[in-house]
Design a protein around this motif. Sequence first.
Motif, PDB file in Angstrom:
ATOM      1  N   GLY A   4     -63.153  23.908 -14.661  1.00  0.00           N
ATOM      2  CA  GLY A   4     -62.891  25.255 -14.192  1.00  0.00           C
ATOM      3  C   GLY A   4     -63.764  26.281 -14.895  1.00  0.00           C
ATOM      4  O   GLY A   4     -64.253  27.233 -14.273  1.00  0.00           O
ATOM      5  N   LEU A   5     -63.976  26.103 -16.202  1.00  0.00           N
ATOM      6  CA  LEU A   5     -64.818  27.031 -16.961  1.00  0.00           C
ATOM      7  C   LEU A   5     -66.266  26.955 -16.497  1.00  0.00           C
ATOM      8  O   LEU A   5     -66.928  27.985 -16.317  1.00  0.00           O
ATOM      9  CB  LEU A   5     -64.705  26.719 -18.451  1.00  0.00           C
ATOM     10  N   LEU A   6     -66.778  25.729 -16.288  1.00  0.00           N
ATOM     11  CA  LEU A   6     -68.150  25.586 -15.806  1.00  0.00           C
ATOM     12  C   LEU A   6     -68.315  26.195 -14.420  1.00  0.00           C
ATOM     13  O   LEU A   6     -69.317  26.862 -14.145  1.00  0.00           O
ATOM     14  CB  LEU A   6     -68.526  24.099 -15.776  1.00  0.00           C
ATOM     15  N   THR A   7     -67.327  25.981 -13.560  1.00  0.00           N
ATOM     16  CA  THR A   7     -67.389  26.553 -12.212  1.00  0.00           C
ATOM     17  C   THR A   7     -67.394  28.076 -12.266  1.00  0.00           C
ATOM     18  O   THR A   7     -68.140  28.737 -11.531  1.00  0.00           O
ATOM     19  CB  THR A   7     -66.203  26.057 -11.377  1.00  0.00           C
ATOM     20  N   LEU A   8     -66.574  28.654 -13.149  1.00  0.00           N
ATOM     21  CA  LEU A   8     -66.514  30.113 -13.268  1.00  0.00           C
ATOM     22  C   LEU A   8     -67.810  30.673 -13.827  1.00  0.00           C
ATOM     23  O   LEU A   8     -68.343  31.671 -13.316  1.00  0.00           O
ATOM     24  CB  LEU A   8     -65.336  30.502 -14.160  1.00  0.00           C
ATOM     25  N   ILE A   9     -68.346  30.044 -14.867  1.00  0.00           N
ATOM     26  CA  ILE A   9     -69.560  30.560 -15.517  1.00  0.00           C
ATOM     27  C   ILE A   9     -70.775  30.452 -14.606  1.00  0.00           C
ATOM     28  O   ILE A   9     -71.613  31.358 -14.543  1.00  0.00           O
ATOM     29  CB  ILE A   9     -69.801  29.815 -16.844  1.00  0.00           C
TER      30      ILE A   9
END
Length: 334
Positions: free
Chosen positions: A114-119
């Motif tokens: 989720g963090l990679l997708t958001l960034i």
Amino acid sequence: MSVPQGVVSETANPVRTASTPAPVGGGAAPVRASRNTWRRALRRDWRLYTFLILPIVFLVVFRYLPMAGNVIAFRRFRPGGSIFGDEWVGLRYVRMFITDAKFWEVFQNTFVLGLLTLIVCFPMPIILALLLNEVRVRWFKRLVQTISYLPHFMSIVIVAGIVFQIFSVQGTINQLIGATGLDPVNFMQSADWFRTIYVSSEVWQTVGWGTILYLAALTTIDESLYEAARIDGANRLQQTRHITLVGIRPTMITLLILNIGTFMAVGFEKVLLLYNPLTYPTADVISTYLYRIGIESSNFSYATAIGLFESIIGLVLILSANAISKRAVGTSLW
């Protein structure tokens, strides 16, 4: 000072006439006027309000009524018994997933993915919108927009099939690698490559559609601001930084808050179609874990407890992001 007899003091006993306004906050007149306004609007525009019936019914049936099923997170559910469980067990299932090492593994995978997708995925539509805003050739701008929009309208199954065709052992990437004399790489069976493949496919599928709101927001910026900046000697980069980005900041903040709210809800369908037991160490997320535990293993109470925990995290994230945004930049959802 005494008041002569026969003369009535206006300050002591004011006389209300038809033109005298009613006291503010006194009586039920404002409430009655508000009700009359709503009734009048409903009577006048009832045909428009009928369009709300189906969306409201949809929300009630598929969003609010299913919330009652969360009670089985605290009750033992047996297939064939009551839909609300047969026996109250309290926080038994909550303690089970808190002490389950496998749950924390999928929780970590969900957080990282989720963090990679958001960034990666969140700034890409902004960058593309800024680049398209600088294009002056109309036909080329429309061509780029059309090509970038197309992946959004593809089914997740089709997108997963394209990903397999590109990254499989006999796929496009390995054919290019083989042309250089190197050995092919089994991307789809490697846990180390799953996050890269997932995020790349997510960017390809969502970046074009995400530019629509930003391009619409760019049209609301006053052109005189750019003219004044050019007179003051600002270059294109400075105009973008101090005018363009400031103009679309409310849209950026709103979409960022919404994305943070779905931070833990990583795409279930795409992960389910792309992963396999060999990629579980990095690909298995909460939604796919719930699918295996709840649907395949029929452990509905345990899966409901985990899903409720995930929903609470999403609620806390969106409330926190909204409060921080409201205090920091003055823009929020409510």
